[in-house]
Scaffold this motif. Sequence first.
Motif, PDB file in Angstrom:
ATOM      1  N   ALA A  60       0.817  -1.224   0.000  1.00 65.52           N
ATOM      2  CA  ALA A  60       0.000   0.000   0.000  1.00 65.52           C
ATOM      3  C   ALA A  60       0.849   1.272   0.000  1.00 65.52           C
ATOM      4  CB  ALA A  60      -0.937  -0.003   1.220  1.00 65.52           C
TER       5      ALA A  60
ATOM      6  N   SER B 174      -5.227   4.513  -2.506  1.00 67.71           N
ATOM      7  CA  SER B 174      -5.616   5.277  -1.315  1.00 67.71           C
ATOM      8  C   SER B 174      -4.538   6.217  -0.822  1.00 67.71           C
ATOM      9  CB  SER B 174      -5.961   4.325  -0.176  1.00 67.71           C
ATOM     10  OG  SER B 174      -7.160   3.665  -0.423  1.00 67.71           O
TER      11      SER B 174
ATOM     12  N   ILE C 119     -10.459   2.146  -4.080  1.00 69.46           N
ATOM     13  CA  ILE C 119      -9.967   1.602  -5.343  1.00 69.46           C
ATOM     14  C   ILE C 119      -8.515   1.125  -5.208  1.00 69.46           C
ATOM     15  CG2 ILE C 119      -9.516   3.975  -6.225  1.00 69.46           C
ATOM     16  CD1 ILE C 119     -10.551   1.855  -8.850  1.00 69.46           C
TER      17      ILE C 119
HETATM   18  C1  PLP Z   1      -1.035  -1.739   5.008  1.00 68.61           C
HETATM   19  C2  PLP Z   1      -2.301  -1.174   4.470  1.00 68.61           C
HETATM   20  N1  PLP Z   1      -2.923  -1.783   3.454  1.00 68.61           N
HETATM   21  C3  PLP Z   1      -4.089  -1.296   2.933  1.00 68.61           C
HETATM   22  C4  PLP Z   1      -4.648  -0.159   3.460  1.00 68.61           C
HETATM   23  C5  PLP Z   1      -5.951   0.346   2.925  1.00 68.61           C
HETATM   24  O1  PLP Z   1      -6.000   0.295   1.555  1.00 68.61           O
HETATM   25  P1  PLP Z   1      -7.421   0.514   0.855  1.00 68.61           P
HETATM   26  O2  PLP Z   1      -7.865   1.910   1.205  1.00 68.61           O
HETATM   27  O3  PLP Z   1      -7.110   0.335  -0.598  1.00 68.61           O
HETATM   28  O4  PLP Z   1      -8.351  -0.513   1.418  1.00 68.61           O
HETATM   29  C6  PLP Z   1      -4.058   0.495   4.516  1.00 68.61           C
HETATM   30  C7  PLP Z   1      -4.700   1.707   5.065  1.00 68.61           C
HETATM   31  O5  PLP Z   1      -4.554   2.127   6.155  1.00 68.61           O
HETATM   32  C8  PLP Z   1      -2.861  -0.024   5.040  1.00 68.61           C
HETATM   33  O6  PLP Z   1      -2.252   0.571   6.072  1.00 68.61           O
END
Ligand code: PLP
Length: 246
Positions: free
Chosen positions: A74, A103, A113
């Motif tokens: 992410a 994000s 998304i």
């Molecule tokens: C490690 C990690 N993965 C995914 C996300 C969220 O991603 P998404 O908004 O695409 O669900 C976060 C958000 O805090 C995160 O810290």
Amino acid sequence: MYSFDTGVCGGRVINVPRQADFALDLDAIERAAAVSDARVLFLTSPNNPTGNLTPTADIERLLNLPLLVVVDEAYIEFVSNPQASVSSWVGRYENLAVLRTFSKWAGLAGMRIGYGLLPEWLAEQIWKIKQPYNISVAAQAAAVASLADLDYLKANLAQLLAERERLLPQLQAIRFLEPIPSAANFILCRVRGRNAREIKRQLEHQGILVRHYNNSYLRDYIRISIGRPDQSAALLHALRALETDE
Ligand SMILES: Cc1ncc(COP(=O)(O)O)c(C=O)c1O
């Protein structure tokens, strides 16, 4: 969310705590995999909220385990070294999946998304259980617009990285903070000799929101998101005022 969703799907979660410096405990992961019938291993690199990268050599070692390794990238766009990502290994390793999101780097968190880079066998399975409804039209439009505006978004990223590097030594200079160098868009700081939750509360009074985690691993930490230089200045001003309260 991984434990939450595993529970919803009737799975069992085995947590393997990180080491004191927040590196993965590879031996403990391998032991846990050996004594359980774990099918999936979730890793995050850079990790939230610690901000540290998982060395690709560690991921390579874990790919020898007889399970699917899901690497959540992410925050990977905040890493300047392209070699930090394992996305190009997808397909080479049949048990590797990489998850990405719009994000963070594109600022589309509310749009929901993201995407996955999956080996073909797994993509086929995901298609079978995918609902017929798609990601929203607004999210699609926002993602397409982001891709069409990459130069602008990359310039934002460069500013954010520069601000992260500028902020780190200034946080190090605050007596009660021990910031951890970060590869993400935030810096986790250990709070020394003061109550971390109280520091969060006092900053909140100044209109500055930082994150505090109410769990035994992170009770003594706050996580500070990187913002604009004027926001860093306000934060540092408030932290220095708290120093004089000591
Ligand atoms: C490690 C990690 N993965 C995914 C996300 C969220 O991603 P998404 O908004 O695409 O669900 C976060 C958000 O805090 C995160 O810290």
